[in-house]
Design an enzyme around this catalytic site. Sequence first.
Site, PDB file in Angstrom:
ATOM      1  N   CYS A  77       0.820  -1.220   0.000  1.00 32.42           N
ATOM      2  CA  CYS A  77       0.000   0.000   0.000  1.00 32.42           C
ATOM      3  C   CYS A  77       0.846   1.258   0.000  1.00 32.42           C
ATOM      4  O   CYS A  77       0.336   2.346  -0.304  1.00 32.42           O
ATOM      5  CB  CYS A  77      -0.952   0.003   1.194  1.00 32.42           C
ATOM      6  SG  CYS A  77      -0.120   0.109   2.795  1.00 32.42           S
ATOM      7  N   LEU A 267      12.812  14.180  -2.234  1.00 32.84           N
ATOM      8  CA  LEU A 267      13.389  12.895  -2.613  1.00 32.84           C
ATOM      9  C   LEU A 267      12.569  11.806  -1.935  1.00 32.84           C
ATOM     10  O   LEU A 267      12.213  11.928  -0.758  1.00 32.84           O
ATOM     11  CB  LEU A 267      14.852  12.793  -2.166  1.00 32.84           C
ATOM     12  CG  LEU A 267      15.902  13.299  -3.170  1.00 32.84           C
ATOM     13  CD1 LEU A 267      15.741  14.790  -3.410  1.00 32.84           C
ATOM     14  CD2 LEU A 267      17.307  12.985  -2.677  1.00 32.84           C
ATOM     15  N   THR A 272       7.648   5.766   3.297  1.00 32.76           N
ATOM     16  CA  THR A 272       6.987   5.443   4.569  1.00 32.76           C
ATOM     17  C   THR A 272       6.558   6.690   5.320  1.00 32.76           C
ATOM     18  O   THR A 272       5.715   6.612   6.213  1.00 32.76           O
ATOM     19  CB  THR A 272       7.911   4.610   5.465  1.00 32.76           C
ATOM     20  OG1 THR A 272       9.139   5.342   5.667  1.00 32.76           O
ATOM     21  CG2 THR A 272       8.223   3.278   4.836  1.00 32.76           C
ATOM     22  N   ASP A 370      12.950   7.964  16.600  1.00 30.94           N
ATOM     23  CA  ASP A 370      13.723   7.218  17.600  1.00 30.94           C
ATOM     24  C   ASP A 370      15.225   7.351  17.394  1.00 30.94           C
ATOM     25  O   ASP A 370      16.004   7.116  18.320  1.00 30.94           O
ATOM     26  CB  ASP A 370      13.346   5.729  17.554  1.00 30.94           C
ATOM     27  CG  ASP A 370      11.979   5.466  18.168  1.00 30.94           C
ATOM     28  OD1 ASP A 370      11.649   6.111  19.171  1.00 30.94           O
ATOM     29  OD2 ASP A 370      11.236   4.616  17.639  1.00 30.94           O
ATOM     30  N   GLN A1166     -10.498 -20.002  19.155  1.00 32.54           N
ATOM     31  CA  GLN A1166     -11.473 -18.986  19.559  1.00 32.54           C
ATOM     32  C   GLN A1166     -11.169 -18.460  20.966  1.00 32.54           C
ATOM     33  O   GLN A1166     -11.271 -17.256  21.223  1.00 32.54           O
ATOM     34  CB  GLN A1166     -12.887 -19.582  19.525  1.00 32.54           C
ATOM     35  CG  GLN A1166     -13.436 -19.787  18.138  1.00 32.54           C
ATOM     36  CD  GLN A1166     -13.709 -18.486  17.423  1.00 32.54           C
ATOM     37  OE1 GLN A1166     -14.591 -17.720  17.791  1.00 32.54           O
ATOM     38  NE2 GLN A1166     -12.927 -18.197  16.399  1.00 32.54           N
ATOM     39  N   LEU A1231     -18.068 -20.924  22.035  1.00 32.00           N
ATOM     40  CA  LEU A1231     -16.984 -20.325  22.821  1.00 32.00           C
ATOM     41  C   LEU A1231     -16.469 -19.007  22.246  1.00 32.00           C
ATOM     42  O   LEU A1231     -15.508 -18.440  22.758  1.00 32.00           O
ATOM     43  CB  LEU A1231     -15.802 -21.307  22.908  1.00 32.00           C
ATOM     44  CG  LEU A1231     -16.105 -22.657  23.574  1.00 32.00           C
ATOM     45  CD1 LEU A1231     -14.914 -23.574  23.420  1.00 32.00           C
ATOM     46  CD2 LEU A1231     -16.430 -22.466  25.038  1.00 32.00           C
ATOM     47  N   GLU A1233     -17.383 -15.843  22.186  1.00 29.74           N
ATOM     48  CA  GLU A1233     -17.403 -14.565  22.906  1.00 29.74           C
ATOM     49  C   GLU A1233     -16.838 -14.637  24.315  1.00 29.74           C
ATOM     50  O   GLU A1233     -16.293 -13.666  24.824  1.00 29.74           O
ATOM     51  CB  GLU A1233     -18.848 -14.048  22.983  1.00 29.74           C
ATOM     52  CG  GLU A1233     -19.467 -13.786  21.627  1.00 29.74           C
ATOM     53  CD  GLU A1233     -20.684 -12.877  21.718  1.00 29.74           C
ATOM     54  OE1 GLU A1233     -20.541 -11.760  22.211  1.00 29.74           O
ATOM     55  OE2 GLU A1233     -21.758 -13.310  21.295  1.00 29.74           O
TER      56      GLU A1233
END
Length: 1286
Positions: A77, A267, A272, A370, A1166, A1231, A1233
């Site tokens: 993307c 540039l 990102t 960072d 689950q 199971l 939920e």
Amino acid sequence: MPCPTRSDELVFFVNGRKVIERDADPEVTLLTFLRKNLRLTGTKYACGRGGCGACTVMVSRHDPSSKKIRHFSVTACLVPICSLHGTAVTTVEGVGSIKTRIHPVQERIAKSHGTQCGFCTPGMVMSMYTLLRNHPEPSEEQLMEALGGNLCRCTGYRPILASGRTFCMASNDCQEKGKGKCCLDQEEKDSSSLDRKSEMCTELFVREEFQPLDPTQELIFPPELLRMLENPEKRTFTFHGERVTWISPGTLKELLELKVKHPEAPLILGNTSLGPAMKSQGCFHPILLYPVRISELYVVSKASDGLTIGAGCSLAQVKDLLAETVSSLPEEKTKAYRALLKQLKSLGGQQIRNMASLGGHVVSRHCYSDLNPILAVSSATLNLISEEGKRQIPLNEHFLAGLASADLKPEEILESVYIPHSHKWEFVSAFRQAECRQNALADVNAGLRVVFEEGTDTIAGLSLAYGGVGAATISAPQTCQQLLGRHWNQLMLDEAYRLLLEEISLPGSAPGGKVEFKRSLIVSFFFKFYLQVLQELKELRRLFPKSDSCHYPEVADRFLSVLEDFSINLPQGVQTYQCVDSHQPPLDPVGRPIMHLSGLKHATGEAIFCDDIPVVDKELAMALVTSTRAHAKIISIDSSEALELPGVVDVITAEDIPGTNGAEDDKLLAVDKVLCVGQIVCAVVAETEVQVKRAVEKIKITYKDLEPVIFSIEDAVKHNSFLCPEKKLEQGNIEEAFGKVDQIVEGEVHVGGQEHFYMETQRVLVIPKTEDKELDVYVSTQDPAHVQKTVSSTLSIPINRITCHVKRVGGGFGGKTGRPAVFGAIAAVGAMKTGRPIRLVLDREDDMLITGGRHPLFGKYKVGFMNSGRIKALDIECYINGGCTLDDSEMVTEYLILKMENAYKIRNLRFRGRACLTNLPSNTAFRGFGFPQGTLVTESCITAVAAKCGLPPEKIREKNMYKTVDKTIYKQAFSPENLIRCWNECLVQSSFHSRRLQVEEFNKKNYWKKKGIAIVPMKFSVGFAATSYHQAAALVHIYTDGSVLVTHGGNELGQGIHTKMLQNACQVLLKRLEPIMKKNPEGTWEDWIEAAFEQRISLSATGYFRGYKAFMDWEKGEGDPFPYYVYGVACSEVEIDCLTGAHKKIRTDIVMDACCSLNPAIDIGQIEGAFVQGMGLYTTEELKYSPEGVLYSRGPDEYKIPTITDIPEEFNVYLLPSSHTPLTIYSSKGLGESGMFLGSSVFFAIIDAVTTARRERDIAEDFTVRSPATPEWVRMACADRFTEMV
């Protein structure tokens, strides 16, 4: 923009096939190109910002310096197609196919049960595949690193890691094995466990069945590209799009000439930073310069005094280079490199590190960078170049602040970054604290450096830089100047705190908020740095005793553990379930861990989701226009400018709806007024997705603000703003009971909301037919019948003319119950008005803005109890934030009240609940349906009572749990036998009591780090309080060729319902076939079916279930609302860092009463997935709104669901054996939920650790409980001298 001339040919390969694009548009991403142009839909669109990994593919590029092929994972993307010239792209379709041959990666993730809804699976496959192309036998650390940028909302990650581990080089499997024990060893913990050992299984897949990995069978790098790259063209490549021109120069000279000609052109390498800004912030650049072929930008040179790294090197390459440098140089020279390496390990996911360049990271100067704080304090130098020549500037606070005198000139580019070696008396450290441990932007980070006069502790130089505390990375030059010449001791430390907080001031309105938390981190990081340097100075004195006559302050051992960062290890664990009976026929699949029916298709990308359906003839794209005001009157809607744009066909408003426009208080399209930011006002349809998004920006809506504007529960209560009447349940005499108790405690609990964050956003395709106003609606929904009814009423046509298609859903969790009907109806109006098919796919940002989620809750409790811990009276009043319309809020309130007692029998109870009407998007159904919020209040009462009684919370829980057959608060009888069994089994399986002692011992020895442990029971009621909700029907039909069709009323959301249905489908028909099978026992299935047909035996069977008898009389406060309960218990242990608020999940043990599991692999999946989702609710998932009611957290960058590094290091699930219920199919239970609430065991373990810290600091143990327990909340709750300073 220059006059568009003819573009160059863009040449690259996809899955071994040559692609020649003669009109490449720089604004088109690889993801769009794969899905729209090449129809390779295995690569999924989920966030569009590189934050989830669903669109991961592998790019292979020839490295001219090493002459090797480099394979790296990227998020498609963010990759402009123009950047792919001369590369080879591999998508999930190119890895393997069920039609030809599946790859071992695909086989193993499917057969290890690492796929549920399957939407994230192709991205997971591609991350692992790329890892194996580079490292056929990876280490476990490399596996964790490779998957760190991929999100999954369904599985809880454990089975995905289990599949990846099968490729890893031989290891001990368990960190405990070196100590003579292992979490995988099934030790007999008591006699009852011994009796059961033979009937319990721990294998969910058979590793020996997997095909081996053969690296020689992979796709080769295209020879044509190799030939092309051996004699690279040095000329400039240019690609002209509709609005943007992409220029890729072949030489440095050409690049510098272009920079003079286009000084404002950025540039671009990894895209990102620029990519997300262009998508979400509307940034636009008509010319982009792509310097990937400029070899000078990739030069790495090592000198005796430092390291120079080319600005074009990716962060992944920088990481590898620094690791190599650190291993080859003396430690004293590599302190800055070690600090950078530490930050690089948690900076973004692997895909982002592969794409982002060092130069881009430095020049972008994000406040949360960072690396820049470390580079700044390490005296890094930026080597710049232009046509005029070369020059150097320091990477210091002036550069980071963007001062013109210290910045690049418009015609200059960054060629490389020089980082000097450190020396013996120089110390550099890096710190960061983010919402979660990896792949999250830092709240605060720091680069701290000190230089001492040789042989002393006298400060000769000091540099401090912090990120996240201002618009740019901020230094503290005045503080550093005033501390020069000081000794490294407590006096200096106290002075440093004062100076730092004076110099780095954050106003209350600082961007991102969290002011007190950030100020506390500023001094906490410096304290950690002080301790770290002190220890290193002592080590230097030990190594060079003659050079040091100083006496360094002594630091007690209990303070030093805070210097150890939480490690990230590959999780281990055991999944235990009851084996099928030895007499069960081998071909009978019931009770066996069968792979998900679509598992292999998920892994190969061949499972078709709603938006994977090919474009149909004359199809139009639709986009929604939403309100920008929280409560306002609509004065006018001006669509004239939008309608003039190329490709725009129409604008759909409420006036175009031929039938019903939703409900009176819940309109499909707004009429006259809007009630929240994000309410849908109108929709635009155009020929393409690009055109429709541009048109949306041109719709002009004029508003007049209305009063009041209500966002919070507190404001709603003040304005008496509610959606429905109060719901109330009461038993006993509560006032009388309060008069007879030893103690009374009152308190408050705040539970934040939660975004569903299904990986597949809301999407629908509506195709009008040519006669009788018939429609085909393809939609991602949990409730197709509701979509069908809503479209019918909106268009005023009969339901029988609307066919709703749902093949599979990429996650739902309640968020695709009601809302898809709205999107389906609006798209249907567009289809009917234009007479053309309409496709509506929501961006992640719009999905999160519009749809609402879990209801935030505010609870007040009053609990009366004896000194023994026995609770005699409990009064809870809850308010939930329902948003601007009713939706499911009344039902959620009812179920919250019905389920709030959880596992406890308290004779005198009063529960009250109200749903508040506010000016936020309407909140809706979510996994657990009120139970995870309401029961957190009850469990918080338990911890409050424990604190007052001086007893551990588990003792209070045990004392007040149901013990015998009894009646609930709503007078429904039930037996708690299996609840008690789960509790006792979890105590044993988790070795709870011995670990409680170990936790206490750890806490005595450590001041700044604390461990906590908690065990929490659960009584979860399944179903709805209306018999009609439980009815269901199915059809099984065997065709004459022997193939079988199963039709049923359930939807495949990832919960494996189709898989379970096939495990149970043919029982009735098999009985009909028995006489034929006995007559011809040697025959084949096809023979038997043909014979049955000849004998006129029906090969169809229908099943209809009228539903469990369920009802609730709210007037009387009694009923039988639930057919059965799911019982479970979870025990979790955590460790917190009191100075930063970070936490590490050490271990979780879950015991669940699944009765007789139809498919243990699916049921355990689950449980694990729900637990991790619940863990997110209670620890990291925080919704943030502006003062105007605009949702800030609208994507994976701002909203943090758990990642692969957030799950417990040891994660065990145990299904209770020998359990039965007469009500359900094969005595099984639903199971999906229930496990959500068990994530609260992590929350209460954190509370346990915080309580210990507060007790040690003589601070009151009773404090307002707030969920989620974010690092901010934990840090500020562990109050100390640092929090007092701020």
